[in-house]
Design an enzyme around this catalytic site. Structure first.
Site, short mmCIF file in Angstrom:
data_model
loop_
_atom_site.label_atom_id
_atom_site.label_comp_id
_atom_site.label_asym_id
_atom_site.label_seq_id
_atom_site.Cartn_x
_atom_site.Cartn_y
_atom_site.Cartn_z
N ASP A 144 0.85 -1.19 0.00
CA ASP A 144 0.00 0.00 0.00
C ASP A 144 0.89 1.24 0.00
O ASP A 144 2.09 1.16 0.18
CB ASP A 144 -0.99 -0.01 1.15
CG ASP A 144 -0.33 -0.02 2.52
OD1 ASP A 144 0.89 0.18 2.59
OD2 ASP A 144 -1.04 -0.22 3.52
N ASP A 154 -7.91 -7.01 1.73
CA ASP A 154 -6.85 -7.23 2.71
C ASP A 154 -7.30 -6.64 4.04
O ASP A 154 -8.12 -5.72 4.07
CB ASP A 154 -5.55 -6.54 2.29
CG ASP A 154 -5.60 -5.03 2.49
OD1 ASP A 154 -5.20 -4.55 3.57
OD2 ASP A 154 -6.09 -4.33 1.58
N CYS A 163 -12.45 -28.02 10.65
CA CYS A 163 -11.48 -27.11 10.03
C CYS A 163 -10.24 -27.90 9.62
O CYS A 163 -9.76 -28.76 10.36
CB CYS A 163 -11.10 -25.99 10.99
SG CYS A 163 -9.83 -24.87 10.33
N CYS A 178 -7.21 -26.56 8.95
CA CYS A 178 -5.95 -25.84 9.16
C CYS A 178 -4.99 -26.65 10.02
O CYS A 178 -5.38 -27.59 10.71
CB CYS A 178 -6.21 -24.46 9.78
SG CYS A 178 -6.47 -24.46 11.57
N CYS A 197 -5.98 -26.75 13.83
CA CYS A 197 -7.12 -27.60 14.19
C CYS A 197 -6.84 -29.08 13.99
O CYS A 197 -7.43 -29.92 14.67
CB CYS A 197 -8.35 -27.19 13.39
SG CYS A 197 -9.09 -25.63 13.94
N HIS A 222 -5.13 -20.36 12.25
CA HIS A 222 -6.55 -20.71 12.10
C HIS A 222 -7.37 -19.56 11.54
O HIS A 222 -8.16 -19.74 10.60
CB HIS A 222 -7.15 -21.14 13.44
CG HIS A 222 -8.63 -21.32 13.35
ND1 HIS A 222 -9.22 -22.44 12.78
CD2 HIS A 222 -9.66 -20.49 13.69
CE1 HIS A 222 -10.53 -22.29 12.78
NE2 HIS A 222 -10.82 -21.12 13.33
#
Length: 412
Positions: free
Chosen positions: A96, A304, A342, A344, A347, A373
């Site tokens: 940015d 974002d 989940c 991930c 998890c 997560h």
């Protein structure tokens, strides 16, 4: 490399003609859209190694030009081979412009921009207890470093020079971000200032692209301001959408500024109706589920926000059934994943009870596992929105997800 190394291919389009899927093509890979871009402010997603960011499904990362300019210095990132190589991230990168820091340093507000408009009375509004560290004029911004108080100057040209040195695939034109508390008259003045800065950004971008012709092409997105005013938002979109300097045009567009949350989709729709259909649109600083659905329907392509990682460091966990804090007593003996089903890393390897322990013990690993997560939850949600749009099931998926996440009767 040239501008032909960057592009956008639209895909499936919603019935309203605005929301769409697509693919952004960059020198460092493609981004299937809609997509959530993980924020690595200082060339790192806080507490998580880049390899883990890739494993959780993020297609791109965004870093902050202001922070990297101050530390370690854009010249060092340039010497390292650019942002991606510096942080060992092989995929697409964004930076940015520093425009957000102009507002946050100037007025003292942080990331909560969807504020109410009942206090729109003071163009010199400043957050309670804050010192004004930045001062805007028509040529640029003078500011004090939040690190050591040293004085610095950002102009459109300096922002372009810094971002070219950082070497991201996608960068943003320097803009003045206002708050919803500024008056209509100031919004108009700021919009014109941002328009004139955009012209200067295009000119400097063209000069630097030619000067650094041995580097991969960096796409430049113009940033649309205008707060909550339809005529200003549409004017900004028309102005920047048609803007051209010596053959150089914007490669895409960022939708910036403070937004009234309840009107977010409407505001995105205003600008999407005015912008070229074949160029990508990035909505800056958004990550709540209801905002994703509203913005995707209205035509935003990428997003974002620091929020998934920020709240993770404070023990807040996102799940399909809403958000909860893992450091409360309810998780002390919960030998189950943070979220059932989940996929991930956290998890599939750890329990709520373990993360409860880590937070209570103030162990650094707590931030790492919680961030993995939350970032996976956010990336997967936007991936699922994209899949639903492509399959023609967007409205059904929105109703199902929103009803579960926010609870019965909270979404209609």
């Amino acid at each position: 490399m040239t501008a032909t190394d960057f592009g956008f291919t639209p895909g499936a389009v919603l019935d309203n003609g605005l929301g769409r899927t697509g693919v952004i093509h960059t020198p460092h890979g493609e981004i299937a859209t809609p997509a959530f871009v993980a924020v690595g402010t200082k060339a790192t997603v806080k507490a998580v190694v880049p390899e883990a960011v890739a494993d959780l499904g993020a297609q791109a990362v965004l870093a902050n030009a202001y922070h990297l300019y101050l530390q370690p210095g854009a010249d060092i990132v340039d010497a390292a081979g650019g942002l991606g190589r510096f942080m060992n991230w092989p995929g697409p990168t964004f930076t940015d412009s520093g425009g957000f820091q102009v507002m946050s340093l100037g007025a003292g507000f942080k990331k909560v921009l969807a504020m109410g408009t009942d206090r729109v009375t003071d163009d010199q509004v400043i957050a309670e207890g804050k010192e004004r560290l930045a001062h805007v004029d028509d040529d640029g911004v003078t500011f004090k470093s939040h690190l050591d108080g040293s004085k610095h100057r950002f102009t459109p040209e300096v922002s372009m020079q810094v971002q070219h040195q950082l070497g991201a695939d996608i960068m943003f034109a320097f803009d003045e971000l206002t708050t919803l508390m500024n008056t209509r008259a100031y919004q108009e003045e700021s919009l014109e200032r941002t328009r004139l800065w955009a012209i200067r950004c295009l000119a400097e971008h063209r000069r630097l692209t030619e000067e650094r012709a041995d580097k991969p092409y960096q796409a430049l997105f113009g940033v649309l301001q205008g707060a909550q005013y339809e005529d200003l938002r549409r004017r900004a979109a028309r102005d920047l959408g048609a803007m051209e300097v010596d053959g150089q045009r914007f490669d895409g567009f960022g939708i910036g500024g403070a937004l009234e949350k309840e009107n977010l989709g409407t505001i995105v729709g205003w600008v999407a109706e005015e912008l070229p259909f074949d160029k990508p649109r990035h909505l800056l600083g958004i990550s709540e589920p209801d905002d994703f659905f509203a913005a995707c329907a209205a035509g935003a392509d990428t997003f974002d926000c620091v929020n998934p990682s920020r709240v993770a460091r404070n023990a807040a966990i996102y799940t399909a059934d809403g958000r909860y804090n893992v450091n409360t007593a309810a998780s002390r003996r919960a030998f189950v994943p943070l979220e059932e089903g989940c996929d991930c890393y956290t998890c599939t390897h750890y329990t709520r009870a373990y993360l409860h322990h880590l937070f209570k013990a103030k162990e650094m690993l707590s931030a790492t596992l919680a961030t993995i997560h939350n970032e996976r939850f956010t990336v997967r949600l936007v991936d699922n929105i994209r899949a639903a749009m492509a399959a023609g099931d967007f409205e059904a998926y929105r109703e199902e997800f929103m009803g579960r996440f926010y609870g019965p009767g909270q979404y209609s």
